[in-house]
Enzyme design. Structure first.
Site, PDB file in Angstrom:
ATOM      1  N   ASP A   1      50.196  59.661  98.192  1.00 54.82           N
ATOM      2  CA  ASP A   1      49.800  60.990  97.726  1.00 54.82           C
ATOM      3  C   ASP A   1      48.857  60.825  96.537  1.00 54.82           C
ATOM      4  OD1 ASP A   1      51.319  62.608  99.487  1.00 54.82           O
ATOM      5  OD2 ASP A   1      53.124  62.151  98.346  1.00 54.82           O
TER       6      ASP A   1
ATOM      7  N   ASP B   1      57.320  63.167  98.722  1.00 58.24           N
ATOM      8  CA  ASP B   1      58.243  63.757  97.759  1.00 58.24           C
ATOM      9  C   ASP B   1      58.996  64.974  98.298  1.00 58.24           C
ATOM     10  OD1 ASP B   1      56.151  65.532  97.868  1.00 58.24           O
ATOM     11  OD2 ASP B   1      55.543  65.289  95.776  1.00 58.24           O
TER      12      ASP B   1
ATOM     13  N   ASP C   1      58.628  65.464 104.140  1.00 63.78           N
ATOM     14  CA  ASP C   1      58.086  64.101 104.149  1.00 63.78           C
ATOM     15  C   ASP C   1      59.087  63.096 104.688  1.00 63.78           C
ATOM     16  OD1 ASP C   1      55.597  64.730 103.122  1.00 63.78           O
ATOM     17  OD2 ASP C   1      56.246  64.543 101.039  1.00 63.78           O
TER      18      ASP C   1
END
Length: 946
Positions: free
Chosen positions: A347, A659, A663
């Site tokens: 990310d 997170d 996910d």
């Protein structure tokens, strides 16, 4: 707490209102328990944990060291040897029996200590990765270990949290939990606060949340009614079997290697015993016993039965080092996999960037405004572009936009001792700070716009909405929405211009998206805000749905900055030099993503693929795309999962960060799932193999480097142990076969011609396979460890090149030891003049020193042993300790009789050292000869920059 499951503190809490439960438990809705009261309750009720299986007593763990068949045979041999001594009384004491027994005890102590250290390391890691919960105590939000929760605590529940205890809901905003662990129902269960009647089943108690379940949507608060064994999970804990100890692929492979080696050595030992009987003139039980005990001793010395414990200890100690550096490994297998990672898919926000979001610009219909200041301190100025007068439309639009951003928000801005922090999402925290800079304070906004409902953020919708009353216009409600500009704009029909809402034309929509692109080109992350009015009768509190997110009035764009981490830029370069490809995956605008990626060195061509483009691809197109593209923007968790699977189809070993709740599938599918420790949800952490305590990309790369170092160290002590053990086997086997050639047969007083005695073999195994092998397990990371390509997927822990080196070293040891033995004894190829005891002492000493020289060879299969020779002080300490212990055996009278040794002179030591050092020089020569051609620069660079 008793395993018999005591009665709950509150009987049937689902049948009573939340206020009644709060009164019974003597707590407060707004301020919770005091810290003093919570401490008293923790001492009274016990920790919020399920009863653990009683630990195995330490004395039983020590006795476990004697359960191996070969060790039991040695103990039997020691007893038989003692019995023979009692019959013959040929020495003052049963030295051989005492020596064998002492070596077995020392080996058991070493194994016990190694296993104890591994258990302590694992316990420390469990403590580091323990679940935390957000509670209200003394009126403040605070994060505490879930094990410290007590009845009466007010717990805050957010999407992605694991429910830490059984609790009665006080507030619920679209809260849904998954209770499959308790009820078997896989679909999420909607929660509310209504009182229930009757005796509903566990799955129908909609006003309760239960320990061990997970919140997957919405948020709420609840008062804890039961902890530990009093929970619903605790009541069924007795039916749960103890989870089996985790066995990693590496340990399974080493188990196979150990069994194969054991079978091989046993066959060699049997062949050697048979050979002795054939070539030697053996008389009496004592001599037969000596031959049999030699076979057992050789098998014990050659089979590295302690490998699993050593590997576990090395893995666990490595995991502790990682944890100290903010990388908490949740599964042992991840340590092995880290070393072979070929792709890190990360990310952007908070991982590659600093996660210090700050609002820089707000763009509305009448212009824009710039905000100064950084971080979460609400200090800074607002500069209106064009300097309008105080009553200009731009200022009014700005205030409306920031009011909407502040209201559609679940973060909390806190100040303690002059330090400002955010509890919640960093982006939402930045919006609160911007509102305060504009003079919008939560007390005044709460007084006018009280929240009555929420439609929580969804990664699929990319929107979040809240509904509020309006104290100045009681006939209406106001819904405010924030989210991705392109998504939100599509749901707007009008735009606020000054005080008026005017229709949005296609031309104006194009202008707004152009402004959004302009902000993105400045590397600003963009959000849009909007609102709509609802009739007051719509106020069915808490029952609002996504239909409020239509027919909206567009308020403006908000541009936020989250600068790249300097350490992330360096980590990307380090990963690329190690042959690891770095990929950025973000929900941000593709232009913003591409700019940040370019700054970090991930890409140079500015190319970014969006989630919409991924969704339109065929599997073949996706597979081709993931080989070429390193930046993905506007993606959702389903796209992440698709990227992971496509990379794996291409043979990559993937580390993937995440997170959120959604996910979890991608984290589980990845070879190494990496969860965020600060912003990550409990669900994502449970699905992950690695948790970053600092949410920093550089920590992932450091963990990969540590993983490579741990695996390399395991190979080092495997290389050392196996080559040393094979050297012992070859020495004994060929020494017996060539007894006549080297003068051993003519010197032996009896019919048995042995190059070394059983006690000597066992002693070599003890002093050289113990401390030096463990010291190799904590060898510092190689300087070039991150300048080599990742380990190929599926490559075994012992490669063909390693086996070649192992057998070469074993052969050198055997030849050198037998050469010294021959030179010490009369007759043979080299004429000597010593006694059999002297010759065996010389061979004994040479083989010990061979192995101590070999420990430096074992540090690498291809790099010189002299590279970084003094970097591991523990290794040098272990070598010196082994030499001192051997000197005791050579010179101490009691030990001389136990091990059949004689004192040696300085010249003898120099001769043994000179011969044994040959393993170092010959192995150095072989490394030079087998070295591959120089690798061209950039061969391992997998980045698109090449």
């Amino acid at each position: 707490m008793s395993a018999t499951s005591p009665a709950p503190l509150v009987d049937e809490p689902y049948r009573q209102s939340a206020d009644e439960i709060i009164a019974i438990l003597e707590t407060r809705r707004q301020s919770g328990l005091s810290r003093t009261e919570a401490a008293w309750r923790l001492a009274h009720y016990g920790r919020n944990e399920l009863d653990a299986v009683p630990p195995r007593p330490q004395w039983l763990k020590f006795l476990d060291q004697f359960t191996d068949v070969l060790v039991l045979l040695l103990l039997v041999a020691a007893m038989v040897s003692a019995a023979i001594w009692l019959q013959e009384r040929d020495t003052a004491l049963p030295y051989e029996a005492l020596a064998i027994f002492a070596i077995v005890i020392l080996n058991a102590l070493m194994g016990y200590i190694q296993e104890a250290r591994a258990e302590q390391a694992a316990a420390a890691l469990r403590q580091m990765s323990a679940t935390h919960s957000t509670v209200i105590r003394d009126g403040d939000r605070r994060s505490i270990p879930a094990a410290e929760l007590v009845p009466g605590d007010i717990v805050l529940i957010a999407e992605g949290n694991t429910i830490p205890a059984d609790a009665r809901l006080i507030e619920s905003t679209s809260l849904q939990t998954v209770e499959a662990a308790l009820t078997g129902e896989s679909l999420p269960v909607s929660k509310d606060i209504a009182v229930l009647s009757g005796t509903p089943e566990l799955g129908d108690q909609h006003n309760m949340v239960f320990s061990g379940t997970a919140a997957v949507y919405g948020h709420g608060s609840a008062v804890v009614t039961a902890t530990g064994m009093r929970t619903a999970m605790g009541r069924i804990a007795g039916m749960l079997e103890k989870a089996p100890d985790e066995i990693t692929p590496l340990q399974r492979e080493l188990g196979r290697v150990g069994k194969t080696l054991a079978v091989t050595v046993v066959l060699i030992a049997l062949a050697m015993i048979g050979t002795i009987f054939l070539v030697s003139d053996i008389h009496g039980f004592a001599e037969i016993f000596d031959v049999l005990i030699l076979g057992v001793a050789l098998a014990v010395a050659a089979v590295p039965e302690g490998l699993p414990a050593v590997v576990t200890a090395v893995l666990s100690l490595g995991m502790q080092r990682m944890a100290k550096n903010k990388a908490i490994i949740r599964r042992l297998a991840a340590v092995e996999t880290l070393g072979s990672a070929t792709v890190i898919a990360s990310d952007k926000t908070g991982t590659l960037t600093r996660n210090e979001m700050t609002v820089r610009r707000v763009v509305t219909a009448s212009g824009s405004a710039n905000l100064s200041g950084t971080g979460y301190a609400p200090h800074g100025d607002i500069e209106f572009v064009g300097s309008p007068s105080p009553d200009a439309p731009l200022q009014l639009e700005l205030m409306r936009a920031l009011t909407a951003a502040e209201r559609a928000n679940n973060a909390v801005l806190q100040e303690r001792n002059g330090n400002w922090t955010v509890q919640g999402d960093p982006t939402e925290g930045a919006l609160l700070v911007a509102a305060r800079k504009a003079g919008l304070f939560p007390e005044a906004l709460d007084a006018r716009f009280a929240r009555v409902g929420e439609v929580p953020f969804s990664s699929e919708r990319k929107l979040m909405s809240t509904v509020h009353t309006d104290a100045e216009q009681s006939e209406r409600l106001i819904a405010v929405t924030k989210g991705a500009p392109d998504i939100l704009l599509a749901r707007c029909t009008r735009e606020l211009v000054g005080r008026d809402a005017v229709a949005l034309t296609e031309a104006r929509r194009a202008e707004i998206m152009a402004s959004n692109d302009a902000l993105a080109h400045e590397a600003l992350r963009t959000l849009a805000v909007a609102f709509r009015s609802l009739p007051a009768e719509h106020a069915d509190h808490g029952a609002f749905a996504e239909d409020v997110e239509h027919d909206l009035v567009f308020l403006g764009l908000i541009g936020l900055i989250d600068p790249p981490r300097q350490e992330a830029r360096e980590a990307v370069a380090r990963a690329q030099s190690a042959g690891i490809r770095c990929i950025m995956i973000t929900g941000d605008h593709p232009v913003t993503a591409a700019i940040i990626a370019a700054e970090l060195g991930i890409i140079s061509d500015g190319r970014a693929v969006t989630g919409a483009e991924l969704a339109a691809m065929t599997e073949a197109e996706l597979d081709r795309t993931v080989r070429e593209v390193c930046v993905y923007a506007r993606v959702n968790p389903e796209h992440k999962l698709g990227i992971v699977k496509a990379l794996q189809r291409g043979g990559e070993t993937v580390a993937m960060t995440g997170d959120g709740v959604n996910d979890a599938p991608a984290l589980k599918a990845a070879d190494i799932g990496v969860a965020m420790g600060i912003t990550g949800t409990d669900v994502s952490k449970e699905a992950a193999d690695l948790v970053l305590a600092d949410d920093n990309f550089a920590t992932i790369v450091a963990a990969v480097e540590e993983g490579r170092a741990i695996f390399a160290n395991i190979r080092k002590f495997l290389r050392y142990l196996l080559s040393s053990n094979i050297g012992e086997v070859m020495t004994m086997f060929f020494g017996i076969l060539l007894a006549d050639v080297i003068g051993l047969a003519s010197t032996a007083a009896s019919g048995i011609a042995l190059p070394l005695l059983a006690t000597q073999i066992l002693w070599i195994n003890l002093v050289t396979d113990g401390a030096p092998a463990l010291a190799l397990g904590i060898d510092p990371a190689d300087e070039d460890g991150m300048h080599r390509p990742p380990r190929p997927r599926g490559e075994g822990v012992i490669t063909g090149q390693m086996w070649a080196g192992i057998f070469l070293v074993g052969a050198i040891m055997a030849v050198g030891t037998l050469f010294v033995l021959d030179a010490a004894l009369p007759g043979g190829l080299i004429e000597g003049s010593g006694t059999l005891a002297y010759g065996r002492t010389m061979a004994f000493t040479t083989l010990v020193m061979f192995q101590l020289f070999n420990v430096f060879n074992a540090r690498s299969d291809d790099r010189s042993a002299f590279h970084g020779l003094f970097t591991n002080r523990w290794l040098w300490s272990a070598v010196v300790l082994s030499l001192l212990l051997h000197a005791f055996v050579v010179y101490t009278p009691l030990l001389q009789q136990a091990f059949s040794t004689v004192g040696l002179g300085a010249g003898d030591w120099l001769f043994c050292a000179a011969v044994s050092s040959s393993v170092l020089w010959l192995r150095e020569l072989s490394k030079i000869m087998m070295a591959p051609a120089d690798v061209p620069n950039g061969q391992y660079d997998r980045s698109p920059l090449r």
